[in-house]
Design a protein around this motif. Structure first.
Motif, short mmCIF file in Angstrom:
data_model
loop_
_atom_site.label_atom_id
_atom_site.label_comp_id
_atom_site.label_asym_id
_atom_site.label_seq_id
_atom_site.Cartn_x
_atom_site.Cartn_y
_atom_site.Cartn_z
N GLN A 1 1.79 9.28 -5.93
CA GLN A 1 2.33 10.63 -5.69
C GLN A 1 3.29 11.04 -6.81
O GLN A 1 3.27 12.19 -7.27
N ASP B 1 0.83 -1.21 0.00
CA ASP B 1 0.00 0.00 0.00
C ASP B 1 0.86 1.25 0.00
O ASP B 1 0.57 2.23 -0.69
N ARG C 1 0.94 4.14 -2.89
CA ARG C 1 0.76 5.56 -2.63
C ARG C 1 1.95 6.36 -3.14
O ARG C 1 1.78 7.48 -3.66
#
Length: 282
Positions: free
Chosen positions: A13, A5, A9
């Protein structure tokens, strides 16, 4: 699982930044072009308009615009700050108190019509208000005065809407509890409503400052002499029937846009938060 996870992320980004940076550069390019054009001659700009750096950095153009239209540049700068700040203070104070009164006492005679009139004016640009406002200013003897310009710019239907929506979102139980405890309307306003509304007040003040700083048409209509002109009007006056001083226009445009740009960069987070809180319906 947590590592996966976190990795997703991180990838998201990176992709977001990869998209945001070119978009930001695209929006910043016009300002950068204006900045470098202040150091370039008109012939150089016309021959190579997309150049990213000037042929040479010569700040002499900023000294050349020390007087515009026979008036010193510092007069335009002082007028811009005085008129913008004064009109902002009046606009915020009047619209905040008016919106609070209309929310607290909506059934008083004429209040419903007054609120409707404020909201309707949001759809009308300054152009449609020039003739009636000009006649009113003439009757009051305010043409060509700072007071006339400030009062015209203090018209704030958008500001009224933001305050109106925020005050409607305040729970009525809080105000009613204070009234039951013996507080007056003025005490409720001063000790309860004003502290709660502080973020919106700051936001509306910043928005009003940015809007009023850029106004040139009302100032041009009400003013009679260049002594009451602001920086945007001075910028407009550099285009004459004898031609345009392109390099001087770019230099003055840089000076004109610096204060609102700096203010927005410093306060953009608070402005966005206040817009969100002011747009919440109760």
């Amino acid at each position: 699982m947590m590592v996966q996870d976190r990795g997703r992320r991180r990838v998201a980004q990176i992709i977001a930044h990869a998209v945001a940076i070119p978009v930001a550069a695209l929006f910043l390019y016009p300002y950068w072009w204006m900045l470098i054009s202040a150091f370039r001659r008109t012939t150089d700009v016309m021959s190579d308009p997309l150049r990213l750096l000037p042929e040479r950095f010569d700040p002499a153009v900023f000294a050349a615009i020390g007087r515009v239209g026979g008036v010193d540049l510092w007069v335009y700068i002082a007028n811009s700050f005085v008129i913008t700040i004064a009109s902002t203070v009046i606009s915020v104070a009047v619209t905040a108190l008016g919106a609070y009164a209309l929310v607290r006492k909506p059934k008083l005679p004429g209040f419903r019509f007054l609120r409707f009139g404020f909201l309707v004016t949001i759809m009308y640009p300054y152009m449609l208000l020039v003739i009636p406002v000009y006649i009113v200013m003439f009757k009051l003897g305010l043409l060509g005065t700072y007071a006339g310009i400030i009062l015209f710019l203090a018209l704030g239907p958008i500001q009224f809407f933001l305050f109106d929506q925020f005050f409607r979102a305040i729970p009525k139980d809080i105000i009613e509890a204070a009234l039951i405890d013996g507080a007056t309307e003025l005490q409720v306003l001063r000790k309860i409503v004003v502290p709660l509304a502080r973020p919106v007040v700051v936001t509306v003040a910043m928005i009003t400052f940015l809007l009023n700083w850029a106004q040139w048409f009302p100032v041009l209509v009400i003013s009679r002499l260049p002594d009451t002109y602001t920086l945007p009007v001075a910028l407009l006056s550099m285009n004459t029937e004898l031609g345009a001083n392109f390099q001087g226009i770019m230099a003055l445009a840089v000076l004109t846009t610096l204060p609102p740009a700096a203010l927005f960069l410093l306060a953009q987070k608070r402005v966005m938060e206040g817009m969100a809180s002011g747009g919440v319906k109760g």
